[in-house]
Design a protein around this motif. Sequence first.
Motif, PDB file in Angstrom:
ATOM      1  N   VAL A 138       0.772  -1.271  -0.098  1.00 16.45           N
ATOM      2  CA  VAL A 138       0.032  -0.204  -0.019  1.00 16.45           C
ATOM      3  C   VAL A 138       0.869   1.267   0.102  1.00 16.45           C
ATOM      4  CG1 VAL A 138      -1.720   1.374   1.328  1.00 16.45           C
ATOM      5  CG2 VAL A 138      -1.988  -1.068   1.043  1.00 16.45           C
ATOM      6  N   SER A 149      -7.246   2.433   1.474  1.00 18.39           N
ATOM      7  CA  SER A 149      -6.198   1.562   0.552  1.00 18.39           C
ATOM      8  C   SER A 149      -5.816   0.167   1.169  1.00 18.39           C
ATOM      9  CB  SER A 149      -4.948   2.623   0.210  1.00 18.39           C
ATOM     10  OG  SER A 149      -5.363   3.879  -0.213  1.00 18.39           O
ATOM     11  N   VAL A 192      -7.480   2.040  -5.583  1.00 16.32           N
ATOM     12  CA  VAL A 192      -6.556   2.610  -4.634  1.00 16.32           C
ATOM     13  C   VAL A 192      -6.061   4.190  -5.066  1.00 16.32           C
ATOM     14  CG1 VAL A 192      -4.286   2.211  -3.600  1.00 16.32           C
ATOM     15  CG2 VAL A 192      -6.060   0.519  -3.796  1.00 16.32           C
TER      16      VAL A 192
END
Length: 194
Positions: A138, A149, A192
């Motif tokens: 991430v 995310s 994301v």
Amino acid sequence: MARPVKYSLDQILDGVAVAARERGIEVSIADIAAAANVPSGSIYHRFSSRRELLVRLWLRSVRRFQEGFVRALDGDPPERAVVAAALHTPTFCRSNPMDAMGMTLFRQWELVDDAPDPCAEEVLHVNDGIDAATARLVERLRGFRDERSYGLIVAATRTCPYGLVRPHVGCEIPEWIDEAVAASASAIAGLVAQ
């Protein structure tokens, strides 16, 4: 001086896997002993219960899966790592059907409060490595880690692939699963960046 161990843990756990595949989670020590070709007394001598053996099989299966999964999460570029990690699930389960079956025996959250004492600490921390690798991924994708995310990457690499593969564990996993896993992982990873 303690007697040397005559039967390896892997030999016994392989027997647990064979017996559990045939008889399910209600497998007996006698079933395990027969499948492992080990005297049941040797099993009773080394393990506290049938449940401990099943939990140890689950842990071994999860650890084996996680080795390749963490490598995939740490791959480059990070966008490709999301898809590679997601595809690890059908690939691993196809190549390791006994471990795939072993991973379905329990879920970590079910065991945290009532795992057999010899396994309790390992159960508690079994996902630490993949959680850390997910956080690293991430951060590589976003430059920072946020809850949204992280949750999306967990869905892309764990939840969706497992949901697609799980109904097929124990039989042939269709090749189209890979296409669905890759497509869902790629689409979710795209969220994301938003």
